[in-house]
Design an enzyme around this catalytic site. Structure first.
Site, PDB file in Angstrom:
ATOM      1  N   ILE A  36      38.884  39.208  31.406  1.00  0.00           N
ATOM      2  CA  ILE A  36      38.192  37.965  31.060  1.00  0.00           C
ATOM      3  C   ILE A  36      38.606  37.456  29.682  1.00  0.00           C
ATOM      4  O   ILE A  36      38.282  36.334  29.320  1.00  0.00           O
ATOM      5  CB  ILE A  36      36.642  38.114  31.082  1.00  0.00           C
ATOM      6  CG1 ILE A  36      36.211  39.359  30.332  1.00  0.00           C
ATOM      7  CG2 ILE A  36      36.100  38.081  32.485  1.00  0.00           C
ATOM      8  CD1 ILE A  36      34.705  39.406  30.076  1.00  0.00           C
ATOM      9  N   ASN A  93      42.800  52.433  25.694  1.00  0.00           N
ATOM     10  CA  ASN A  93      41.973  52.877  24.576  1.00  0.00           C
ATOM     11  C   ASN A  93      41.155  54.074  25.042  1.00  0.00           C
ATOM     12  O   ASN A  93      40.398  53.980  26.006  1.00  0.00           O
ATOM     13  CB  ASN A  93      41.051  51.748  24.112  1.00  0.00           C
ATOM     14  CG  ASN A  93      41.834  50.613  23.477  1.00  0.00           C
ATOM     15  OD1 ASN A  93      42.835  50.845  22.809  1.00  0.00           O
ATOM     16  ND2 ASN A  93      41.388  49.388  23.689  1.00  0.00           N
ATOM     17  N   VAL A 102      34.698  49.548  27.759  1.00  0.00           N
ATOM     18  CA  VAL A 102      34.225  49.780  29.128  1.00  0.00           C
ATOM     19  C   VAL A 102      34.627  51.204  29.509  1.00  0.00           C
ATOM     20  O   VAL A 102      35.805  51.573  29.408  1.00  0.00           O
ATOM     21  CB  VAL A 102      34.834  48.766  30.120  1.00  0.00           C
ATOM     22  CG1 VAL A 102      34.325  49.034  31.532  1.00  0.00           C
ATOM     23  CG2 VAL A 102      34.532  47.331  29.694  1.00  0.00           C
ATOM     24  N   HIS A 106      40.812  52.313  32.107  1.00  0.00           N
ATOM     25  CA  HIS A 106      41.600  51.121  32.430  1.00  0.00           C
ATOM     26  C   HIS A 106      42.836  51.078  31.555  1.00  0.00           C
ATOM     27  O   HIS A 106      42.802  51.462  30.388  1.00  0.00           O
ATOM     28  CB  HIS A 106      40.782  49.833  32.270  1.00  0.00           C
ATOM     29  CG  HIS A 106      40.053  49.723  30.977  1.00  0.00           C
ATOM     30  ND1 HIS A 106      38.900  50.435  30.725  1.00  0.00           N
ATOM     31  CD2 HIS A 106      40.312  49.026  29.847  1.00  0.00           C
ATOM     32  CE1 HIS A 106      38.478  50.153  29.499  1.00  0.00           C
ATOM     33  NE2 HIS A 106      39.326  49.310  28.940  1.00  0.00           N
ATOM     34  N   HIS A 108      45.645  48.434  30.069  1.00  0.00           N
ATOM     35  CA  HIS A 108      46.004  47.042  29.817  1.00  0.00           C
ATOM     36  C   HIS A 108      47.493  46.907  30.152  1.00  0.00           C
ATOM     37  O   HIS A 108      48.321  47.649  29.601  1.00  0.00           O
ATOM     38  CB  HIS A 108      45.779  46.683  28.351  1.00  0.00           C
ATOM     39  CG  HIS A 108      44.353  46.828  27.914  1.00  0.00           C
ATOM     40  ND1 HIS A 108      43.477  45.763  27.844  1.00  0.00           N
ATOM     41  CD2 HIS A 108      43.640  47.913  27.528  1.00  0.00           C
ATOM     42  CE1 HIS A 108      42.287  46.188  27.424  1.00  0.00           C
ATOM     43  NE2 HIS A 108      42.364  47.500  27.229  1.00  0.00           N
TER      44      HIS A 108
HETATM   45  P1  AMP Z   1      38.781  48.045  26.159  1.00  0.00           P
HETATM   46  O1  AMP Z   1      38.379  47.468  24.835  1.00  0.00           O
HETATM   47  O2  AMP Z   1      40.104  48.755  26.110  1.00  0.00           O
HETATM   48  O3  AMP Z   1      37.683  48.889  26.780  1.00  0.00           O
HETATM   49  O4  AMP Z   1      39.041  46.818  27.110  1.00  0.00           O
HETATM   50  C1  AMP Z   1      38.047  46.243  27.889  1.00  0.00           C
HETATM   51  C2  AMP Z   1      38.686  45.114  28.640  1.00  0.00           C
HETATM   52  O5  AMP Z   1      37.834  44.730  29.690  1.00  0.00           O
HETATM   53  C3  AMP Z   1      38.935  43.852  27.789  1.00  0.00           C
HETATM   54  O6  AMP Z   1      40.214  43.329  28.111  1.00  0.00           O
HETATM   55  C4  AMP Z   1      37.823  42.912  28.281  1.00  0.00           C
HETATM   56  O7  AMP Z   1      38.174  41.553  28.157  1.00  0.00           O
HETATM   57  C5  AMP Z   1      37.747  43.326  29.738  1.00  0.00           C
HETATM   58  N1  AMP Z   1      36.516  43.010  30.455  1.00  0.00           N
HETATM   59  C6  AMP Z   1      35.229  43.279  30.089  1.00  0.00           C
HETATM   60  N2  AMP Z   1      34.373  42.866  31.046  1.00  0.00           N
HETATM   61  C7  AMP Z   1      35.144  42.344  32.037  1.00  0.00           C
HETATM   62  C8  AMP Z   1      34.865  41.741  33.298  1.00  0.00           C
HETATM   63  N3  AMP Z   1      33.601  41.590  33.755  1.00  0.00           N
HETATM   64  N4  AMP Z   1      35.896  41.304  34.057  1.00  0.00           N
HETATM   65  C9  AMP Z   1      37.178  41.436  33.614  1.00  0.00           C
HETATM   66  N5  AMP Z   1      37.511  41.989  32.429  1.00  0.00           N
HETATM   67  C10 AMP Z   1      36.509  42.432  31.658  1.00  0.00           C
END
Ligand code: AMP
Length: 119
Positions: A36, A93, A102, A106, A108
């Site tokens: 997002i 991360n 989150v 994940h 990136h």
């Molecule tokens: P991190 O800081 O490495 O945990 O990255 C979290 C990522 O999740 C960031 O790129 C956010 O923009 C993305 N993010 C958080 N909530 C959502 C969502 N509901 N849908 C898509 N991306 C999200």
């Protein structure tokens, strides 16, 4: 040390279809969708289907076969975007001190011009 996985994190909800996401690639091992908050020309998120908190947790809880299958799927997902083997990067991360927000693992997937530094 194993970490506790929160089944209600936002990516778990996306995997269960309980929260929206622009899904781009999916197979038995992973899901790829748009972030997002993109910080690069191409910025996608790749998540394993297994409920793991971060990279350490993934390595502890998954078999070598599962880990191998996941990374083969990473390549398929990247190539499904039309990316070539010499133009993308992957970053994760691991923990809050590294900027993890989150707590479902994940990666990136970034390509093109990078506009920010939070990954
Ligand atoms: P991190 O800081 O490495 O945990 O990255 C979290 C990522 O999740 C960031 O790129 C956010 O923009 C993305 N993010 C958080 N909530 C959502 C969502 N509901 N849908 C898509 N991306 C999200």
């Amino acid at each position: 040390m194993s970490k506790t996985y929160d089944n209600n994190n936002i990516f778990a909800k996306i995997l269960r279809g309980e929260a929206p996401a622009n899904k781009l690639y999916e197979d038995d091992n992973l899901l790829m969708f748009d972030t997002i908050d993109p910080i690069a020309d191409v910025h996608k998120l790749l998540i394993p289907k297994k409920p793991v908190v971060d990279l350490n947790d993934f390595i502890e809880k998954c078999t070598e076969e599962e880990i191998g299958k996941f990374f083969k799927s990473v390549k398929k997902a990247a190539f499904s975007l039309g990316l070539k083997e010499n133009e993308y990067k992957l970053s994760t991360n691991c923990g809050e001190l590294a900027g993890q927000a989150v707590f479902h693992l994940h990666f990136h997937l970034l390509a093109g011009k990078i506009h920010g530094h939070n990954t």
